[in-house]
Design a protein around this motif. Structure first.
Motif, mmCIF file in Angstrom:
data_model
loop_
_atom_site.group_PDB
_atom_site.id
_atom_site.type_symbol
_atom_site.label_atom_id
_atom_site.label_comp_id
_atom_site.label_asym_id
_atom_site.label_seq_id
_atom_site.Cartn_x
_atom_site.Cartn_y
_atom_site.Cartn_z
ATOM 1 N N THR A 126 0.836 -1.198 0.000
ATOM 2 C CA THR A 126 0.000 0.000 0.000
ATOM 3 C C THR A 126 0.872 1.250 0.000
ATOM 4 O OG1 THR A 126 -1.958 1.011 1.016
ATOM 5 C CG2 THR A 126 -0.249 0.228 2.526
ATOM 6 N N GLN A 127 0.249 2.407 0.118
ATOM 7 C CA GLN A 127 0.946 3.686 0.131
ATOM 8 C C GLN A 127 0.666 4.412 1.433
ATOM 9 O OE1 GLN A 127 -0.975 5.187 -3.593
ATOM 10 N NE2 GLN A 127 1.112 5.723 -4.179
ATOM 11 N N VAL A 128 1.590 5.290 1.797
ATOM 12 C CA VAL A 128 1.395 6.187 2.923
ATOM 13 C C VAL A 128 1.256 7.586 2.335
ATOM 14 C CG1 VAL A 128 2.353 7.092 5.072
ATOM 15 C CG2 VAL A 128 2.787 4.707 4.405
ATOM 16 N N LYS A 129 0.113 8.246 2.571
ATOM 17 C CA LYS A 129 -0.169 9.498 1.871
ATOM 18 C C LYS A 129 -0.720 10.552 2.823
ATOM 19 C CE LYS A 129 -1.338 9.259 -2.351
ATOM 20 N NZ LYS A 129 -1.974 9.100 -3.681
ATOM 21 N N HIS A 130 -0.138 11.743 2.772
ATOM 22 C CA HIS A 130 -0.639 12.855 3.580
ATOM 23 C C HIS A 130 -1.914 13.410 2.953
ATOM 24 C CE1 HIS A 130 -0.893 16.808 5.495
ATOM 25 N NE2 HIS A 130 -0.102 16.328 6.433
ATOM 26 N N LEU A 131 -2.803 13.909 3.803
ATOM 27 C CA LEU A 131 -4.067 14.486 3.345
ATOM 28 C C LEU A 131 -3.857 15.532 2.254
ATOM 29 C CD1 LEU A 131 -7.159 14.922 3.678
ATOM 30 C CD2 LEU A 131 -6.612 16.572 5.481
ATOM 31 N N LEU A 132 -2.827 16.361 2.391
ATOM 32 C CA LEU A 132 -2.560 17.392 1.378
ATOM 33 C C LEU A 132 -2.426 16.768 0.000
ATOM 34 C CD1 LEU A 132 -1.675 20.171 0.277
ATOM 35 C CD2 LEU A 132 0.631 19.654 1.121
ATOM 36 N N TYR A 133 -1.616 15.721 -0.103
ATOM 37 C CA TYR A 133 -1.369 15.124 -1.414
ATOM 38 C C TYR A 133 -2.492 14.199 -1.849
ATOM 39 C CZ TYR A 133 3.022 17.455 -0.894
ATOM 40 O OH TYR A 133 3.968 18.435 -0.724
ATOM 41 N N ALA A 134 -3.256 13.686 -0.898
ATOM 42 C CA ALA A 134 -4.458 12.939 -1.265
ATOM 43 C C ALA A 134 -5.446 13.869 -1.968
ATOM 44 C CB ALA A 134 -5.100 12.313 -0.036
ATOM 45 N N LEU A 135 -5.578 15.092 -1.450
ATOM 46 C CA LEU A 135 -6.486 16.059 -2.075
ATOM 47 C C LEU A 135 -5.955 16.530 -3.416
ATOM 48 C CD1 LEU A 135 -7.738 18.307 0.878
ATOM 49 C CD2 LEU A 135 -8.894 16.397 -0.223
ATOM 50 N N VAL A 136 -4.656 16.788 -3.494
ATOM 51 C CA VAL A 136 -4.082 17.341 -4.725
ATOM 52 C C VAL A 136 -4.002 16.298 -5.833
ATOM 53 C CG1 VAL A 136 -1.948 18.279 -5.734
ATOM 54 C CG2 VAL A 136 -2.805 19.179 -3.569
ATOM 55 N N THR A 137 -3.554 15.072 -5.501
ATOM 56 C CA THR A 137 -3.315 14.079 -6.547
ATOM 57 C C THR A 137 -4.480 13.111 -6.760
ATOM 58 O OG1 THR A 137 -2.214 12.552 -5.007
ATOM 59 C CG2 THR A 137 -0.822 14.171 -6.123
ATOM 60 N N ASP A 138 -5.168 12.736 -5.688
ATOM 61 C CA ASP A 138 -6.258 11.762 -5.823
ATOM 62 C C ASP A 138 -7.599 12.462 -6.074
ATOM 63 O OD1 ASP A 138 -4.282 9.962 -5.213
ATOM 64 O OD2 ASP A 138 -5.018 9.489 -3.211
ATOM 65 N N PHE A 139 -7.901 13.432 -5.235
ATOM 66 C CA PHE A 139 -9.163 14.159 -5.373
ATOM 67 C C PHE A 139 -9.078 15.151 -6.534
ATOM 68 C CE2 PHE A 139 -12.464 17.217 -4.151
ATOM 69 C CZ PHE A 139 -13.506 16.346 -3.846
ATOM 70 N N GLY A 140 -7.995 15.914 -6.570
ATOM 71 C CA GLY A 140 -7.757 16.841 -7.686
ATOM 72 C C GLY A 140 -8.064 18.287 -7.351
ATOM 73 N N VAL A 141 -7.158 19.177 -7.733
ATOM 74 C CA VAL A 141 -7.333 20.606 -7.463
ATOM 75 C C VAL A 141 -8.570 21.143 -8.171
ATOM 76 C CG1 VAL A 141 -6.300 22.898 -7.747
ATOM 77 C CG2 VAL A 141 -4.869 20.974 -7.026
ATOM 78 N N GLU A 142 -8.798 20.711 -9.399
ATOM 79 C CA GLU A 142 -9.964 21.197 -10.139
ATOM 80 C C GLU A 142 -11.265 20.744 -9.485
ATOM 81 O OE1 GLU A 142 -10.164 23.407 -12.563
ATOM 82 O OE2 GLU A 142 -8.013 23.640 -12.230
ATOM 83 N N GLU A 143 -11.247 19.559 -8.882
ATOM 84 C CA GLU A 143 -12.428 19.078 -8.184
ATOM 85 C C GLU A 143 -12.689 19.921 -6.938
ATOM 86 O OE1 GLU A 143 -15.758 16.603 -7.710
ATOM 87 O OE2 GLU A 143 -14.368 16.737 -9.399
ATOM 88 N N ILE A 144 -11.612 20.336 -6.275
ATOM 89 C CA ILE A 144 -11.764 21.220 -5.119
ATOM 90 C C ILE A 144 -12.435 22.518 -5.552
ATOM 91 C CG2 ILE A 144 -10.540 22.590 -3.376
ATOM 92 C CD1 ILE A 144 -8.407 20.399 -3.320
#
Length: 303
Positions: A126-144
């Motif tokens: 698995t991966q270890v991921k900080h919330l910041l990068y979960a939002l930026v890379t997984d969720f996406g800035v445009e989605e925010i």
């Protein structure tokens, strides 16, 4: 809108459930609004904050291999919201994945300890991921951007990344460890203005605070002064330990440097959650030592 539901094995850590309880509170509130599912790892242990390895690297690796194995059992990435936890657990994960190929006997020792405790072995799956990068890379800035219901227009935000998030691991594919932009990109997405200043990627001084308080507070004071001079309305940090030194101890910092500061310090999820409509009360903004009302007043938000 996202075509899938993001799910994470949520590792809240110790500080966010104690001295910075508002961080846990705001992370849960933000993820609920964004439709991100969190499965809290209630059996997880403290990562050690980098202190375990002073006694034994094997101790740090074993404790955190167990934390990672708990996420692997759920077949989910491990999500942190603490830069220190990210740095420590991410570093262990990175090292043990390498040892699977180069030092399998060492990993065997780690897994033997886990087996004796009735735990599943570390598999490196698995991966270890900080919330910041979960939002930026997984969720996406445009989605925010699409989810913002309360633009934070006019608010000048100075990021305080600290050091663990950026440079505790050998590889960092999400951002530049010396010139990061992830937080600033999120600031723009929610309508606020990023403020750049020299100290944003430096140590907050927290690791020194137990034995060299004056020097620790001088470091924190310098960063706060630089952010104020650059025009910041607030600091925003992805690390609760940084928050403790910059917010909770700001009155002590002021005494050491002989200057009144009064700069509010927000946790990263608090800022984003404000922009997607979560109330200040639900985000625990009243728990801060430095009054956050100036931030709310600038945004025209009633607490």
């Amino acid at each position: 809108m996202l075509s899938r539901t993001l799910k994470y094995a949520y590792y809240p850590g110790c500080v966010a459930q104690g001295a910075c309880g508002e961080l846990h509170q705001s992370t849960v509130a933000l993820c609920r609004v964004l439709g991100i599912e969190l499965f809290e790892l209630k059996k997880a242990a403290c990562c050690g904050s980098g202190t375990f390895k002073e006694d034994s690297q094997l101790l740090e690796d074993t404790v955190n291999a167990r934390n990672i194995a708990l996420a692997e059992e759920l077949n989910l990435p491990l999500l942190t919201h603490c830069s220190t936890c990210q740095g420590v657990i991410g570093n262990v994960d990175e090292r043990l994945k390498e040892y699977q190929k180069t030092q399998p006997e060492y990993l065997g020792r780690v897994n033997n300890f886990l087996e004796k405790e009735g735990c599943l072995p570390y598999r490196g799956k698995t991966q270890v991921k900080h919330l910041l990068y979960a939002l930026v890379t997984d969720f996406g800035v445009e989605e925010i951007v699409q989810r913002v219901t309360r633009k934070l227009t006019g608010l000048k935000c100075a990021a305080f990344y600290g050091c663990y998030l950026l440079r505790a691991q050998k590889s960092m594919t999400n951002d530049d460890p010396f010139h990061p932009e992830a937080m600033e990109n999120v600031f723009r997405a929610v309508g606020s203005t990023p403020i750049y200043y020299r100290g944003r990627t430096q140590c907050c001084g927290w690791p020194l605070s137990s034995y060299a308080a004056k020097e620790s507070f001088q470091m924190a004071g310098k960063h706060i002064q630089e952010a104020l001079e650059a025009g910041a309305d607030c600091l925003v940090t992805p690390c609760p330990l940084c928050h403790l030194n910059l917010d909770s101890r700001q009155p002590e910092v002021e005494k050491v440097i002989g200057e009144k500061l009064g700069l509010p310090v927000l946790h990263f999820p608090q800022l984003v959650a404000l922009a997607v409509g979560v109330s200040p009360k639900e985000l625990g903004l009243s728990r801060h030592v430095v009054d956050t009302k100036p931030v709310l007043e600038k945004l025209g938000i009633k607490d």
